[in-house]
Write a protein that holds these residues in place. Structure first.
Motif, PDB file in Angstrom:
ATOM      1  N   GLU A   1       1.007  -1.457  -0.193  1.00  0.00           N
ATOM      2  CA  GLU A   1       0.405  -0.106  -0.066  1.00  0.00           C
ATOM      3  C   GLU A   1       0.898   1.344   0.055  1.00  0.00           C
ATOM      4  O   GLU A   1       0.241   2.257   0.070  1.00  0.00           O
ATOM      5  CB  GLU A   1      -0.765   0.067   1.253  1.00  0.00           C
ATOM      6  N   ASN A   2       2.314   1.546   0.273  1.00  0.00           N
ATOM      7  CA  ASN A   2       2.763   2.436   0.274  1.00  0.00           C
ATOM      8  C   ASN A   2       3.041   3.004  -1.039  1.00  0.00           C
ATOM      9  O   ASN A   2       2.991   2.152  -2.166  1.00  0.00           O
ATOM     10  CB  ASN A   2       4.566   1.769   0.445  1.00  0.00           C
ATOM     11  N   SER A   3       2.860   4.312  -0.553  1.00  0.00           N
ATOM     12  CA  SER A   3       2.327   4.805  -2.361  1.00  0.00           C
ATOM     13  C   SER A   3       3.804   5.038  -3.379  1.00  0.00           C
ATOM     14  O   SER A   3       4.018   5.318  -4.418  1.00  0.00           O
ATOM     15  CB  SER A   3       2.209   6.168  -2.152  1.00  0.00           C
ATOM     16  N   HIS A   4       4.985   5.215  -2.234  1.00  0.00           N
ATOM     17  CA  HIS A   4       6.398   5.210  -3.641  1.00  0.00           C
ATOM     18  C   HIS A   4       6.675   3.827  -4.189  1.00  0.00           C
ATOM     19  O   HIS A   4       7.024   4.078  -5.495  1.00  0.00           O
ATOM     20  CB  HIS A   4       7.022   5.545  -2.456  1.00  0.00           C
ATOM     21  N   PHE A   5       6.567   2.960  -3.727  1.00  0.00           N
ATOM     22  CA  PHE A   5       6.410   1.472  -3.925  1.00  0.00           C
ATOM     23  C   PHE A   5       5.173   1.258  -4.871  1.00  0.00           C
ATOM     24  O   PHE A   5       5.641   0.705  -6.279  1.00  0.00           O
ATOM     25  CB  PHE A   5       5.993   0.325  -2.948  1.00  0.00           C
ATOM     26  N   ILE A   6       4.188   1.430  -4.535  1.00  0.00           N
ATOM     27  CA  ILE A   6       3.114   1.567  -5.997  1.00  0.00           C
ATOM     28  C   ILE A   6       3.506   2.434  -7.434  1.00  0.00           C
ATOM     29  O   ILE A   6       3.294   1.584  -8.128  1.00  0.00           O
ATOM     30  CB  ILE A   6       2.055   2.479  -5.846  1.00  0.00           C
ATOM     31  N   THR A   7       4.639   3.841  -7.051  1.00  0.00           N
ATOM     32  CA  THR A   7       4.587   4.143  -8.303  1.00  0.00           C
ATOM     33  C   THR A   7       5.752   4.041  -9.083  1.00  0.00           C
ATOM     34  O   THR A   7       6.184   3.251  -9.863  1.00  0.00           O
ATOM     35  CB  THR A   7       5.271   5.611  -7.827  1.00  0.00           C
TER      36      THR A   7
ATOM     37  N   SER B   1      16.129   1.960 -14.560  1.00  0.00           N
ATOM     38  CA  SER B   1      17.116   1.827 -12.940  1.00  0.00           C
ATOM     39  C   SER B   1      16.830   2.197 -11.933  1.00  0.00           C
ATOM     40  O   SER B   1      16.521   1.551 -10.848  1.00  0.00           O
ATOM     41  CB  SER B   1      18.224   2.299 -13.999  1.00  0.00           C
ATOM     42  N   ALA B   2      16.164   3.482 -12.137  1.00  0.00           N
ATOM     43  CA  ALA B   2      15.647   4.032 -10.744  1.00  0.00           C
ATOM     44  C   ALA B   2      14.299   3.559 -10.534  1.00  0.00           C
ATOM     45  O   ALA B   2      14.443   3.170  -8.826  1.00  0.00           O
ATOM     46  CB  ALA B   2      15.151   5.369 -10.725  1.00  0.00           C
ATOM     47  N   LYS B   3      13.522   2.864 -11.023  1.00  0.00           N
ATOM     48  CA  LYS B   3      12.186   2.269 -10.325  1.00  0.00           C
ATOM     49  C   LYS B   3      12.515   0.976  -9.728  1.00  0.00           C
ATOM     50  O   LYS B   3      12.593   1.103  -8.960  1.00  0.00           O
ATOM     51  CB  LYS B   3      11.292   2.460 -11.477  1.00  0.00           C
ATOM     52  N   VAL B   4      13.530   0.353 -10.644  1.00  0.00           N
ATOM     53  CA  VAL B   4      14.326  -0.816 -10.140  1.00  0.00           C
ATOM     54  C   VAL B   4      14.761  -0.768  -8.556  1.00  0.00           C
ATOM     55  O   VAL B   4      14.153  -1.322  -7.749  1.00  0.00           O
ATOM     56  CB  VAL B   4      14.587  -1.646 -11.055  1.00  0.00           C
ATOM     57  N   LYS B   5      15.736   0.114  -8.250  1.00  0.00           N
ATOM     58  CA  LYS B   5      16.840   0.406  -7.021  1.00  0.00           C
ATOM     59  C   LYS B   5      15.819   0.883  -6.049  1.00  0.00           C
ATOM     60  O   LYS B   5      15.751   0.409  -5.216  1.00  0.00           O
ATOM     61  CB  LYS B   5      17.885   1.212  -7.961  1.00  0.00           C
ATOM     62  N   ASP B   6      14.343   1.711  -7.029  1.00  0.00           N
ATOM     63  CA  ASP B   6      13.555   2.131  -5.514  1.00  0.00           C
ATOM     64  C   ASP B   6      12.544   0.872  -4.712  1.00  0.00           C
ATOM     65  O   ASP B   6      12.852   1.190  -3.659  1.00  0.00           O
ATOM     66  CB  ASP B   6      12.731   3.026  -6.165  1.00  0.00           C
ATOM     67  N   ARG B   7      12.864   0.151  -5.611  1.00  0.00           N
ATOM     68  CA  ARG B   7      11.292  -1.243  -5.334  1.00  0.00           C
ATOM     69  C   ARG B   7      12.196  -1.796  -4.165  1.00  0.00           C
ATOM     70  O   ARG B   7      11.809  -1.722  -3.409  1.00  0.00           O
ATOM     71  CB  ARG B   7      11.173  -1.700  -6.898  1.00  0.00           C
ATOM     72  N   LEU B   8      14.191  -1.827  -4.504  1.00  0.00           N
ATOM     73  CA  LEU B   8      14.425  -2.475  -3.845  1.00  0.00           C
ATOM     74  C   LEU B   8      14.733  -1.890  -2.349  1.00  0.00           C
ATOM     75  O   LEU B   8      14.205  -2.840  -1.248  1.00  0.00           O
ATOM     76  CB  LEU B   8      15.779  -2.847  -4.311  1.00  0.00           C
ATOM     77  N   ARG B   9      15.230  -0.582  -2.170  1.00  0.00           N
ATOM     78  CA  ARG B   9      15.403  -0.015  -1.770  1.00  0.00           C
ATOM     79  C   ARG B   9      14.324   0.100  -0.195  1.00  0.00           C
ATOM     80  O   ARG B   9      14.346  -0.226   1.244  1.00  0.00           O
ATOM     81  CB  ARG B   9      15.903   1.518  -2.450  1.00  0.00           C
ATOM     82  N   ILE B  10      13.071  -0.143  -1.568  1.00  0.00           N
ATOM     83  CA  ILE B  10      11.628   0.667   0.111  1.00  0.00           C
ATOM     84  C   ILE B  10      10.994  -0.721   0.057  1.00  0.00           C
ATOM     85  O   ILE B  10      10.768  -0.363   1.312  1.00  0.00           O
ATOM     86  CB  ILE B  10      10.091   1.345  -1.235  1.00  0.00           C
TER      87      ILE B  10
END
Length: 165
Positions: free
Chosen positions: A134-140, A149-158
């Motif tokens: 449900e995390n808005s940043h993860f959903i994005t 690349s940024a989205k993949v790294k964001d998912r892993l970080r979040i």
């Protein structure tokens, strides 16, 4: 790939995917491949996903049988821990398996064990998994341009932040 094919039949995995039978187009095998690729090389990811997975597959050909057995045990431990989760955390409201969430959760929970070369994966709760879902940043990071690349790294970080802290 032999190990992935075998693990694809595991009842615990089939429950997580919400599908009794393996996919005829081997999408579930690709998901298992992706989760290991993200665990092992996720911090090196560069598009395209196809090239990334092909390179990862090629690199894995040189992996020793002992290391393959290690990965199998790691996945077994992850699947065993998943039995404590309820509410099918990787299934969307439409009943579809969320591959991006699964690969992020797998990489986050197995990262320390992989780095330490042991089998003790991090444990999480259903509540934390739902919080990630449900995390808005993860959903994005799982919505559009998901192989950026940024989205993949964001998912892993979040995933790591929410599930492990």
């Amino acid at each position: 790939y032999k190990m992935l094919y075998k693990m694809n039949l595991d009842a615990r995995w089939r429950i997580l995917t919400n599908r009794d039978q393996p996919d005829l187009h081997m999408q579930d095998i690709e998901i298992l491949l992706r989760c290991f690729a993200m665990l092992i090389k996720g911090n090196e990811y560069k598009p395209s996903m196809t090239r990334f997975l092909n390179k990862f597959s090629e690199d894995m050909k040189a992996t020793s049988p002992e290391k393959i057995e290690y990965f199998k045990t790691l996945l077994n431990n992850f699947l065993e821990n998943s039995k404590s989760w309820s509410d099918k955390p990787f299934i969307s409201q439409k009943g579809k398996f969320n591959m991006l969430m699964f690969e992020s959760v797998f990489a986050a929970l197995c990262e320390k064990a992989y780095k330490d070369n042991n089998y003790t994966i991090s444990v999480t709760t259903t509540e934390k998994l739902l919080s990630l879902k449900e995390n808005s940043h993860f959903i994005t990071a799982t919505s559009q341009h998901t192989t950026n690349s940024a989205k993949v790294k964001d998912r892993l970080r979040i995933a790591k932040e929410i599930l492990i802290g």
